[in-house]
Write an enzyme that holds these catalytic residues in place. Structure first.
Site, mmCIF file in Angstrom:
data_model
loop_
_atom_site.group_PDB
_atom_site.id
_atom_site.type_symbol
_atom_site.label_atom_id
_atom_site.label_comp_id
_atom_site.label_asym_id
_atom_site.label_seq_id
_atom_site.Cartn_x
_atom_site.Cartn_y
_atom_site.Cartn_z
ATOM 1 N N TYR A 143 0.846 -1.195 0.000
ATOM 2 C CA TYR A 143 0.000 0.000 0.000
ATOM 3 C C TYR A 143 0.878 1.241 0.000
ATOM 4 C CZ TYR A 143 -3.574 3.371 1.404
ATOM 5 O OH TYR A 143 -4.434 4.443 1.451
ATOM 6 N N ASP A 244 9.433 4.056 0.239
ATOM 7 C CA ASP A 244 8.266 4.633 0.905
ATOM 8 C C ASP A 244 8.441 4.402 2.398
ATOM 9 O OD1 ASP A 244 5.891 5.404 1.979
ATOM 10 O OD2 ASP A 244 4.627 4.358 0.526
ATOM 11 N N LYS A 271 2.929 10.863 8.077
ATOM 12 C CA LYS A 271 2.555 10.385 9.418
ATOM 13 C C LYS A 271 3.325 11.056 10.561
ATOM 14 C CE LYS A 271 0.457 6.393 7.494
ATOM 15 N NZ LYS A 271 -0.817 5.782 7.708
HETATM 16 N N1 PMP Z 1 2.512 4.934 2.053
HETATM 17 C C1 PMP Z 1 2.381 4.045 3.046
HETATM 18 C C2 PMP Z 1 3.428 2.994 3.235
HETATM 19 C C3 PMP Z 1 1.266 4.101 3.890
HETATM 20 O O1 PMP Z 1 1.106 3.203 4.859
HETATM 21 C C4 PMP Z 1 0.323 5.134 3.704
HETATM 22 C C5 PMP Z 1 -0.899 5.284 4.610
HETATM 23 N N2 PMP Z 1 -1.157 4.317 5.495
HETATM 24 C C6 PMP Z 1 0.507 6.023 2.647
HETATM 25 C C7 PMP Z 1 1.614 5.902 1.856
HETATM 26 C C8 PMP Z 1 -0.487 7.107 2.389
HETATM 27 O O2 PMP Z 1 -0.446 8.053 3.409
HETATM 28 P P1 PMP Z 1 -1.705 8.976 3.721
HETATM 29 O O3 PMP Z 1 -2.742 8.096 4.354
HETATM 30 O O4 PMP Z 1 -1.184 10.033 4.631
HETATM 31 O O5 PMP Z 1 -2.170 9.524 2.406
#
Ligand code: PMP
Length: 437
Positions: A143, A244, A271
């Protein structure tokens, strides 16, 4: 007890269903038969609108590493609010946070955004702008937010995922087929499988996007050799390696890349770096980040965002990151190890197939004895899915809030007594699983 037809959460849900699809704004926080609405949080605890108290083991999906309502973060945000919450001008606050990040990561520059989704989107677009190539590669089941390209093959079923070379499968209905054609889905933790696909698309690939410990693909740490192979093959074909670290930046002072000892070309963040406020960031060396630079005319990749680098976020984020020193990471590692060990011990004592995987403050529960290596080995059977949902409900009714897919993210305000309470609740919940499934 949840569910309770007479609860305030249920009545809020009934009301919310009129103005919000699903009664809220995030698919991830929806649970059946109705989501539990939060009222407030303090430290590692949250209270719902009915006054029920929970130890928060989800921490807004990993973003709160200092728990709720930390006094220093309130002070930092409030001080900025009194000075103005947003300007059509840059502020010093974004320089301060960028400098902190550049001191912890092998990067020169940062661009801020409002979410991890945006951070990943900008990283992929930056890689395309830098290389002039159209395609990206990403791992099956990982994800990365809700940008079309990043969400390809997020949840393929066994019938659709193909053979050893994964098929790129749309996540959302309406995904243009061109998107699927421009995303190469690679297997996680499989060097030969991934590198052969990357080489096959070599001259068209702008980047390889990888999360070193992808939550939805099982939350198992990548093998170091796998990440090294991605580092080598991207150099060989002239593509960028994008880490990421939206979640994994909470694994260590220098992020996951510090733990693994690998330098990507671009890193996406989010985050925890926002101190509890909406945030995203993409970071890299000067040469790549120059795609955003408007100082010499129209940049290769113009990027704005009304609320990007919002000073309230930047100020809270800076304090949150300053509080997150090396000692804080030692504590997070210790409580993570304790909870994982306690859960694994409970699985054994109750004679239930299962394991808690993860690193540091992140863990995930699998109701399986299979070695979990990647998305396919983590893919739940129907029985495992039933067990997880019985377990989650039992955990909730024992005062522990975890994610519906088995993820837990721990926080610094958790005491040893809180850790014991979490382990005790897991053990009781597992006893319930044994009795009912
Ligand atoms: N990348 C990863 C690895 C994530 O876990 C998340 C959200 N859980 C995102 C991107 C997207 O972040 P956001 O919910 O702040 O859009």
């Amino acid at each position: 007890m949840y569910p309770d037809q007479n609860s305030k959460s249920k009545s809020l849900y009934d009301r919310a269903m009129i103005s919000l699809p699903g009664g809220n704004t995030r698919t991830t926080v929806y649970i059946k038969p109705y989501p539990i609405y939060a009222a407030r949080g303090a430290g590692c605890r949250v209270w719902d609108v009915d006054g029920n108290e929970f130890i928060d083991c989800i921490n807004n999906f990993t973003s709160l590493i200092h728990g709720h309502a930390h006094s220093s973060l309130i002070e930092a945000a409030a001080r900025q609010l009194a000075l103005g919450s947003a300007f059509g001008m840059p502020t010093e606050s974004e320089i301060d946070l960028a400098e902190l990040l550049a001191a912890r990561l092998p990067i020169d520059q940062v661009r801020f955004a409002n979410s991890g989704t945006e951070a990943v989107m900008m990283a992929l677009k930056a890689a395309r702008a830098f290389t002039g190539r159209p395609k990206i590669a990403k791992c099956e089941g990982a994800y990365h937010g809700s940008y079309d390209y990043a969400e390809v093959s997020l949840d393929p079923t066994p019938a659709a995922w193909g053979g050893n070379a994964p098929v790129s499968v749309a996540y959302a209905k309406g995904t243009p087929t061109n998107v699927l054609a421009d995303v190469v889905t690679i297997p996680f933790n499989d060097i030969e499988g991934a590198t052969s696909l990357i080489r096959a698309h070599g001259h068209e690939l702008a980047c390889v996007l990888v999360d070193p410990m992808p939550n939805r693909a099982g939350l198992v740490p990548a093998d170091k050799a796998y990440l090294e192979a991605l580092r080598d093959v991207t150099r060989e074909i002239g593509a960028l390696l994008v880490f990421d670290e939206v979640i994994t930046f909470r694994l260590g002072f220098h992020g996951a890349q510090g733990l693994w000892g690998i330098d990507p070309d671009l890193t996406t963040l989010g985050k925890i770096i926002g101190g509890g406020f909406p945030v995203g960031a993409v970071a890299g060396n000067k040469e790549v980040m120059a795609v955003f630079d408007p100082s010499r005319g129209k940049p290769a990749l113009p990027h704005g965002g009304t609320f990007s680098a919002n000073p309230v976020t930047m100020r809270a984020g800076l304090v949150a990151m300053q509080l997150l020193d090396r000692m804080a990471f030692e504590r997070l590692d210790a409580i993570g190890d304790a909870v994982r060990a306690g859960i694994n011990d409970s699985f054994r004592r109750h004679g239930v197939s299962g394991t808690a995987v993860g690193l540091g403050s992140l863990l995930k529960i699998h109701f399986s004895d299979r070695p979990i290596r990647d998305y396919r080995s983590a893919y739940m059977t129907e029985r495992e899915a039933r067990r997880l949902s019985t377990f989650n409900l039992a955990l909730l009714n024992r005062g522990i809030l975890a994610s519906s897919y088995g993820l837990m993210a721990l926080s610094l305000p958790m005491t040893d007594a809180d850790v014991d309470q979490i382990i005790g609740a897991v053990s009781d919940a597992l006893a319930g699983v044994v009795a009912t499934t």
